[in-house]
Structures are given as structure tokens and as C-alpha cells.
Design a protein around this motif. Structure first.
Motif, PDB file in Angstrom:
ATOM      1  N   GLU A 139      13.243  26.535  55.048  1.00 21.09           N
ATOM      2  CA  GLU A 139      13.138  27.540  56.114  1.00 21.09           C
ATOM      3  C   GLU A 139      12.326  28.744  55.647  1.00 21.09           C
ATOM      4  O   GLU A 139      12.379  29.129  54.482  1.00 21.09           O
ATOM      5  N   ILE A 140      11.603  29.331  56.601  1.00 17.51           N
ATOM      6  CA  ILE A 140      10.844  30.546  56.301  1.00 17.51           C
ATOM      7  C   ILE A 140      11.835  31.709  56.149  1.00 17.51           C
ATOM      8  O   ILE A 140      12.768  31.839  56.950  1.00 17.51           O
ATOM      9  N   VAL A 141      11.631  32.534  55.134  1.00 16.52           N
ATOM     10  CA  VAL A 141      12.603  33.589  54.821  1.00 16.52           C
ATOM     11  C   VAL A 141      12.822  34.528  56.015  1.00 16.52           C
ATOM     12  O   VAL A 141      13.942  34.976  56.267  1.00 16.52           O
ATOM     13  N   ARG A 142      11.760  34.770  56.780  1.00 14.01           N
ATOM     14  CA  ARG A 142      11.874  35.679  57.923  1.00 14.01           C
ATOM     15  C   ARG A 142      12.955  35.211  58.903  1.00 14.01           C
ATOM     16  O   ARG A 142      13.554  36.024  59.615  1.00 14.01           O
ATOM     17  N   GLN A 143      13.206  33.906  58.944  1.00 16.57           N
ATOM     18  CA  GLN A 143      14.196  33.363  59.891  1.00 16.57           C
ATOM     19  C   GLN A 143      15.631  33.502  59.382  1.00 16.57           C
ATOM     20  O   GLN A 143      16.574  33.234  60.116  1.00 16.57           O
ATOM     21  N   LEU A 144      15.808  33.903  58.129  1.00 17.99           N
ATOM     22  CA  LEU A 144      17.162  34.009  57.566  1.00 17.99           C
ATOM     23  C   LEU A 144      17.763  35.377  57.862  1.00 17.99           C
ATOM     24  O   LEU A 144      17.034  36.374  57.961  1.00 17.99           O
ATOM     25  N   ASN A 145      19.091  35.433  57.960  1.00 22.09           N
ATOM     26  CA  ASN A 145      19.734  36.743  58.130  1.00 22.09           C
ATOM     27  C   ASN A 145      19.857  37.444  56.773  1.00 22.09           C
ATOM     28  O   ASN A 145      19.565  36.845  55.716  1.00 22.09           O
ATOM     29  N   GLY A 146      20.278  38.711  56.819  1.00 23.50           N
ATOM     30  CA  GLY A 146      20.320  39.533  55.603  1.00 23.50           C
ATOM     31  C   GLY A 146      21.161  38.921  54.492  1.00 23.50           C
ATOM     32  O   GLY A 146      20.778  38.931  53.324  1.00 23.50           O
ATOM     33  N   GLY A 147      22.312  38.360  54.862  1.00 19.21           N
ATOM     34  CA  GLY A 147      23.217  37.780  53.867  1.00 19.21           C
ATOM     35  C   GLY A 147      22.581  36.584  53.160  1.00 19.21           C
ATOM     36  O   GLY A 147      22.671  36.453  51.939  1.00 19.21           O
ATOM     37  N   HIS A 148      21.904  35.741  53.945  1.00 23.52           N
ATOM     38  CA  HIS A 148      21.264  34.560  53.351  1.00 23.52           C
ATOM     39  C   HIS A 148      20.074  34.950  52.481  1.00 23.52           C
ATOM     40  O   HIS A 148      19.813  34.340  51.449  1.00 23.52           O
ATOM     41  N   ARG A 149      19.348  35.981  52.920  1.00 21.79           N
ATOM     42  CA  ARG A 149      18.215  36.450  52.083  1.00 21.79           C
ATOM     43  C   ARG A 149      18.730  36.930  50.729  1.00 21.79           C
ATOM     44  O   ARG A 149      18.130  36.673  49.697  1.00 21.79           O
ATOM     45  N   GLN A 176      14.515  21.358  39.736  1.00 19.30           N
ATOM     46  CA  GLN A 176      15.923  21.174  39.322  1.00 19.30           C
ATOM     47  C   GLN A 176      16.688  22.496  39.439  1.00 19.30           C
ATOM     48  O   GLN A 176      17.804  22.547  39.945  1.00 19.30           O
ATOM     49  N   GLY A 177      16.040  23.575  38.959  1.00 19.51           N
ATOM     50  CA  GLY A 177      16.667  24.900  38.988  1.00 19.51           C
ATOM     51  C   GLY A 177      16.922  25.354  40.410  1.00 19.51           C
ATOM     52  O   GLY A 177      17.978  25.926  40.720  1.00 19.51           O
ATOM     53  N   ILE A 178      15.958  25.096  41.284  1.00 17.68           N
ATOM     54  CA  ILE A 178      16.096  25.494  42.693  1.00 17.68           C
ATOM     55  C   ILE A 178      17.304  24.780  43.304  1.00 17.68           C
ATOM     56  O   ILE A 178      18.143  25.395  43.969  1.00 17.68           O
ATOM     57  N   GLN A 179      17.387  23.479  43.037  1.00 21.50           N
ATOM     58  CA  GLN A 179      18.498  22.707  43.595  1.00 21.50           C
ATOM     59  C   GLN A 179      19.841  23.237  43.071  1.00 21.50           C
ATOM     60  O   GLN A 179      20.776  23.476  43.833  1.00 21.50           O
ATOM     61  N   GLU A 180      19.894  23.442  41.748  1.00 19.24           N
ATOM     62  CA  GLU A 180      21.143  23.894  41.125  1.00 19.24           C
ATOM     63  C   GLU A 180      21.603  25.238  41.705  1.00 19.24           C
ATOM     64  O   GLU A 180      22.754  25.403  42.117  1.00 19.24           O
ATOM     65  N   GLN A 181      20.664  26.190  41.740  1.00 19.49           N
ATOM     66  CA  GLN A 181      21.058  27.535  42.175  1.00 19.49           C
ATOM     67  C   GLN A 181      21.347  27.595  43.671  1.00 19.49           C
ATOM     68  O   GLN A 181      22.294  28.258  44.097  1.00 19.49           O
ATOM     69  N   LEU A 182      20.521  26.914  44.473  1.00 12.27           N
ATOM     70  CA  LEU A 182      20.735  26.979  45.924  1.00 12.27           C
ATOM     71  C   LEU A 182      21.987  26.217  46.335  1.00 12.27           C
ATOM     72  O   LEU A 182      22.701  26.646  47.254  1.00 12.27           O
ATOM     73  N   GLU A 183      22.280  25.113  45.663  1.00 13.23           N
ATOM     74  CA  GLU A 183      23.493  24.359  45.993  1.00 13.23           C
ATOM     75  C   GLU A 183      24.731  25.206  45.717  1.00 13.23           C
ATOM     76  O   GLU A 183      25.687  25.214  46.489  1.00 13.23           O
ATOM     77  N   ARG A 184      24.683  25.930  44.615  1.00 16.39           N
ATOM     78  CA  ARG A 184      25.827  26.768  44.250  1.00 16.39           C
ATOM     79  C   ARG A 184      26.102  27.828  45.337  1.00 16.39           C
ATOM     80  O   ARG A 184      27.213  28.251  45.553  1.00 16.39           O
ATOM     81  N   LEU A 185      25.014  28.255  45.999  1.00 21.19           N
ATOM     82  CA  LEU A 185      25.160  29.283  47.034  1.00 21.19           C
ATOM     83  C   LEU A 185      25.174  28.692  48.449  1.00 21.19           C
ATOM     84  O   LEU A 185      25.104  29.427  49.433  1.00 21.19           O
ATOM     85  N   GLY A 186      25.230  27.380  48.534  1.00 21.10           N
ATOM     86  CA  GLY A 186      25.270  26.723  49.845  1.00 21.10           C
ATOM     87  C   GLY A 186      23.997  26.911  50.646  1.00 21.10           C
ATOM     88  O   GLY A 186      24.027  26.974  51.875  1.00 21.10           O
ATOM     89  N   MET A 187      22.864  26.995  49.959  1.00 17.72           N
ATOM     90  CA  MET A 187      21.595  27.258  50.665  1.00 17.72           C
ATOM     91  C   MET A 187      20.573  26.140  50.483  1.00 17.72           C
ATOM     92  O   MET A 187      19.442  26.260  50.958  1.00 17.72           O
ATOM     93  N   TYR A 188      20.955  25.059  49.802  1.00 18.89           N
ATOM     94  CA  TYR A 188      19.944  24.051  49.469  1.00 18.89           C
ATOM     95  C   TYR A 188      19.372  23.382  50.720  1.00 18.89           C
ATOM     96  O   TYR A 188      18.171  23.103  50.786  1.00 18.89           O
ATOM     97  N   GLU A 189      20.223  23.178  51.708  1.00 25.04           N
ATOM     98  CA  GLU A 189      19.767  22.519  52.941  1.00 25.04           C
ATOM     99  C   GLU A 189      18.741  23.379  53.679  1.00 25.04           C
ATOM    100  O   GLU A 189      17.985  22.885  54.506  1.00 25.04           O
ATOM    101  N   ARG A 190      18.732  24.655  53.374  1.00 26.46           N
ATOM    102  CA  ARG A 190      17.847  25.577  54.106  1.00 26.46           C
ATOM    103  C   ARG A 190      16.615  25.943  53.297  1.00 26.46           C
ATOM    104  O   ARG A 190      15.935  26.917  53.592  1.00 26.46           O
ATOM    105  N   ARG A 191      16.346  25.176  52.246  1.00 24.12           N
ATOM    106  CA  ARG A 191      15.265  25.544  51.324  1.00 24.12           C
ATOM    107  C   ARG A 191      13.881  25.560  51.969  1.00 24.12           C
ATOM    108  O   ARG A 191      12.983  26.247  51.493  1.00 24.12           O
TER     109      ARG A 191
END
Lengths: 245, 266
Positions: free
Chosen positions: A133-143, A116-131
Motif C-alpha cells: 500500500e502507498i503510505v499516503r493511504q495509511l492512517n497515522g497509527g499505521h504510518r 527478510q527483514g521487512i517481513q520479520e518487522q512488518l509481521e511483528r507489527l501486523g502490517m505485512y499484508e499492507r506492504r
């Protein structure tokens, strides 16, 4: 109504051997306040963060987090704290969700609440759809966004950010600055944000300016400019730190 | 409930280590290939040169491959223990160790969880190795494989705690490579992993003495007896005592007011 203090630093001293890094440092951050910790490189900002997070232990002075003394009640104090360190501290080979679940486990949050917490926090930051994904594939801002989501998962009273926008492009920087200020406005979270980038300061923020480990000025952007008899915070910063950056 | 917090943290740390291990396939492969080369190449080559007399726990003459197998199990755990510590030095340099250390749990517990996670992974490696060895006709009594499990936990914890202790005193990754050479190889070669004590005594008294007191020798003997469903009490006590000593020193090393952190600042 007076707000209670979320973070209180009193008479803090710290040295590396004979080299004094922090000297009688005192300031506080109220609940629902964003405090910008300004200082040139080597001012002692990162050392202060290491002391607040208890990575180093101090001998003189006090640090209180939501009323808990970090030396006397370290576990209760640390439970009040969310941290985004200067260097990325995500596991690059794991997915966003796996990183957040690991943090939730360390904070004593069970699987269901963690999801629940993951969904809440990632949705707020617009990152839930990318949950997934491997972190290495994310850019600096998304990390960085993921790190902020992680720091907030256990609903801390105090959020520490140590130069979180270093190395990010302008849109990513702006997004993070806006998001953190929005968090402060929405609730009772206290933020301590270390930076030396003046455009990250909002007029409503409290600014604490340190130089060579000592407090040089404290107040709003406008108050500090007035105290230093300068037109803006950038000039005040240079004047009070004798041109060092 | 506080107890759940401890359980979630332990599970989280072990699961993360397992995920990392599964994702790093080359780490799994090299952890397996190393002892297998020793078994298939080194031990096969030395089979004729090294005669092994009947010594407990063995009740008959054995092949050198059979003798060396517990030593190779120890080798898997020794490398794993050091590799986990290496990853801790890396984590500390890269920052992810900070996330662990700022968790609201006692530091000794977090370090113990980290240790247990490494041991769990090493046990998986050991059983895969023993499975392959089984088809090479190195077969212990079936109950021995069950007795081996608690022995692997203790020996793994002891070797992991040694690694943890070393990592607490090492500031940079580069320094760790040197320590690996000065710790892993001497510990392995000056032990009963490759040759029995009486054989060492024949060639050198000082080597015999070092091997006798080497905690790695004691761990290997503990594992050797366990694999044959027997308890070597002396080796058990020695390994348990070494584990406690290394763990206490490592916890002091990671204590912000006493160990490594104290040397960093006042």
C-alpha cells in the motif's frame, strides 16, 4: 550480571547563539532498558535527539552509542541507532515496502536480507499484508508502525523515539506503547522515548526528567515520586518543572 | 563489505528518485514541455530574426533551432538541478532528509548519491527531448549522442551541486522560490544558451563578459561540442572546476560542525 551501557550522555552542553538549551546533561540507558525522557515543551528533548543523531554537532560533552563516540566514530555510532522522529519521515508517494527497501539500502542491507527483514518487522507489527500500500493511504497509527519497523530493520542497539504517539488515537497509542515495551523485554534493545504523556510510562521503565536543558530527576516512576514527595509521577512532573507543561 | 554498503546506498537513492519521478507524471511532462515550447515556438519565431554565422562546432550555416538545442538541454538540467534541491529543502522541512543524514555513511557521499540520482533523471529527460527533436529534424551525428552522455553527467553534476549549495543555505521553502528567480533566469538568459557570444558582444560588453564567465554558458558549450562528437577543453575544465567548487561548498554547508548546522547552534 551488570548490563552494558547502550547510550551514555556525559556533561552535554548546547546553545543556540546565547540561548542555552542543554546544560551539563548526563544520563545513561542500559541495554534492555526502556528510558522515558520526560520534559515540558522546550525542555531540550528534540535538541538532544538532533545531537544523538548527529544532525547538529556539539562542542562540549560526550555522547556514546554502544561504546562508540558520536564525534570520533560517527559512522560506527550511527550504525547502532534506529530513529523514529517526531514528524513522519516516510515518503508518502511510495509503498510501505519501497520505503523500507530504501532504508535497508542506506543501511547497507542487500535485497534478499532486506526482504527478510521487512517481513520479520512488518509481521511483528501486523502490517505485512499492507506492504504494497502507498503510505499516503495509511492512517497515522499505521504510518508510525511502519516507521518503527523501519527503525528496527538493521537491528540497532538503541532505538530513539521522539514523541511517537503525538496525534494518534487511544488504541493506536496503546498498541505502540505496548509494542515498544515488548521489544525491550524480548531482547537487548535500549529505548530512549521522549514524551510528556505520563500514561506511556511502565513501572519497570527508567525515567529521566529534564527541564530547561538540565537534569531534574532520574530513576523509576516510584523513585521520582518519592524524591519529589508526591503521590504520583504526574504531580512530581509538575512540581519539578514548576507547573509548566 | 563496506564497498557493498556504498553501492547499495547509491542504488537505493537513485532508485527512489526514479520511483518518485515516475510517480510524479506532471513533473516529467512539465520538464519536457518547457524546452519543447522554446524549441517549437520561441526558436521557430526567432528563426528569421537571428542569423547564426558559421561558428565551431558547426561547419555550415545552421537554423536557430539547431543552435538553441544544446541550450535547451542545459535548461532541462538547470531546472532539474534546482528542482532536486527544492525537493531537498522540502525533505529537510518535512523530515525525510533526516533519514538520509543519519545513515552510517559519510555525509559527502550521501550528498553525492543524491546529486547523482538527480542527474540520472535529468539524462533520461534530455534523451526523450532529443528523441522528439530528431523528428523535428534537429539531428546531430549519431556518435554525438554517445559523446553527449559523459558531458551530461558532468554538466548535470555541476548544476545539481549548485542547487545543493543553494539548498544548504536556505532554511525555508518560501525563500527558495526567490532564489529560483534570482538564479535560474539570470543564469539562463545571460548565457550562450540563446545567443552566441559574438552576438552578445555586439549589443553589450558587460553582458558578453557575464555570459563568458557564467558557468552555465560553459556547460552549454561543453554539451554543444559533445553533441557534435567534439571536446571543448576550456568548457570541460571550467565546468569540472565549477562542479568541484560548488560540491565542496555544499558539503561544508551540510556539515553539522561547519556549515548551516553550526549556525543553528553551539
Amino acid at each position: 550480571m551488570a548490563k552494558h551501557l547502550a547510550l551514555e550522555i556525559s556533561n552535554l552542553n548546547f546553545s543556540y547563539g546565547k540561548k542555552k538549551v542543554l546544560h551539563k546533561l548526563s544520563f545513561s540507558v542500559e541495554a534492555g532498558q526502556c528510558c522515558i525522557l520526560l520534559g515540558p515543551n522546550g525542555a531540550g528533548k528534540s535538541t538532544l535527539y538532533s545531537l544523538i543523531t548527529r544532525l547538529y554537532a556539539h562542542k562540549q560533552g560526550d555522547i556514546q552509542l554502544a561504546g562508540f563516540n558520536i564525534q570520533k566514530k560517527p559512522l560506527k555510532a550511527l550504525a547502532q541507532l534506529g530513529v523514529v522522529f517526531q514528524q513522519t519521515t516516510l515518503d508518502l508517494d511510495l509503498s510501505v515496502q519501497q520505503n523500507l527497501r530504501y532504508h535497508a539500502a542506506l543501511q547497507g542491507i542487500g535485497r534478499k536480507k532486506a526482504n527478510q527483514g521487512i517481513q520479520e518487522q512488518l509481521e511483528r507489527l501486523g502490517m505485512y499484508e499492507r506492504r504494497k500500500e502507498i503510505v499516503r493511504q495509511l492512517n497515522g497509527g499505521h504510518r508510525r508502525r511502519v516507521e518503527i519497523a523501519r527503525a528496527l530493520m538493521h537491528k540497532p542497539s538503541v532505538l530513539l523515539l521522539d514523541e511517537p504517539t503525538v496525534g494518534l488515537d487511544a488504541p493506536s497509542r496503546q498498541a505502540i506503547v505496548e509494542h515498544v515495551h515488548q521489544l525491550v523485554q524480548d531482547g537487548s534493545l535500549a529505548v530512549l522515548w521522549a514524551t510528556h504523556l505520563m500514561d506511556e510510562i511502565y513501572a519497570s521503565d527508567k525515567v529521566v526528567l529534564i527541564h530547561q536543558g538540565a537534569l531534574k530527576a532520574e530513576g523509576s516512576e516510584a523513585e521520582i515520586s518519592r524524591q519529589a514527595k508526591t503521590d504520583n509521577i504526574t504531580d512530581a512532573f509538575f512540581k519539578l518543572t514548576q507547573g509548566k507543561s | 563489505m563496506r564497498i557493498f554498503h556504498y553501492w547499495f546506498a547509491l542504488w537505493g537513492i537513485v532508485f527512489r528518485e526514479l520511483l518518485r519521478f515516475v510517480k510524479q507524471k506532471e513533473r516529467f511532462l512539465s520538464a519536457l514541455v518547457r524546452p519543447l515550447i522554446w524549441l517549437f515556438v520561441f526558436a521557430a519565431g526567432f528563426r528569421a530574426a537571428l542569423g547564426i554565422a558559421i561558428i565551431p562546432p558547426y561547419e555550415t550555416y545552421i537554423l536557430y533551432e539547431v543552435y538553441i538545442t544544446p541550450g535547451l538541454i542545459g535548461m532541462i538540467q538547470l531546472f532539474n538541478g534546482m528542482q532536486s534541491s527544492l525537493s531537498m529543502v522540502y525533505d529537510r522541512e518535512m523530515g525525510s532528509m533526516r533519514i538520509l543524514l543519519v545513515s552510517p555513511l559519510p555525509r559527502w557521499y550521501l550528498l553525492l548519491c543524491k546529486l547523482s540520482a538527480g542527474v540520472f533523471v535529468s539524462i533520461l529527460q534530455v534523451y526523450v527531448f532529443l528523441g522528439i527533436a530528431w523528428f523535428y529534424e534537429i539531428q546531430a551525428p549519431l556518435e554525438g549522442y554517445l559523446y553527449l552522455l559523459p558531458a551530461l553527467m558532468l554538466s548535470g553534476l555541476m548544476l545539481g551541486a549548485l542547487g545543493l549549495l543553494l539548498s544548504s543555505f536556505i532554511k525555508q521553502l518560501e525563500n527558495f522560490a526567490g532564489v529560483m528567480n534570482f538564479v535560474i533566469f539570470p543564469m539562463f538568459f545571460m548565457s550562450t544558451a540563446l545567443y552566441p557570444l559574438w552576438k552578445l558582444k555586439e549589443s553589450s560588453t558587460w553582458l558578453y563578459k557575464i555570459a563568458e564567465y557564467n558557468p552555465f554558458s560553459q556547460a552549454v558549450e561543453f554539451l554543444r561540442f559533445a553533441l557534435y562528437a567534439q571536446l571543448n577543453e576550456q568548457a570541460f575544465v571550467y565546468t569540472a572546476a565549477a562542479f568541484m567548487l560548488f560540491l565542496i561548498l555544499a558539503i561544508i554547508g551540510y556539515n553539522p560542525s561547519k556549515g548551516m548546522m553550526k549556525r543553528k547552534g553551539r
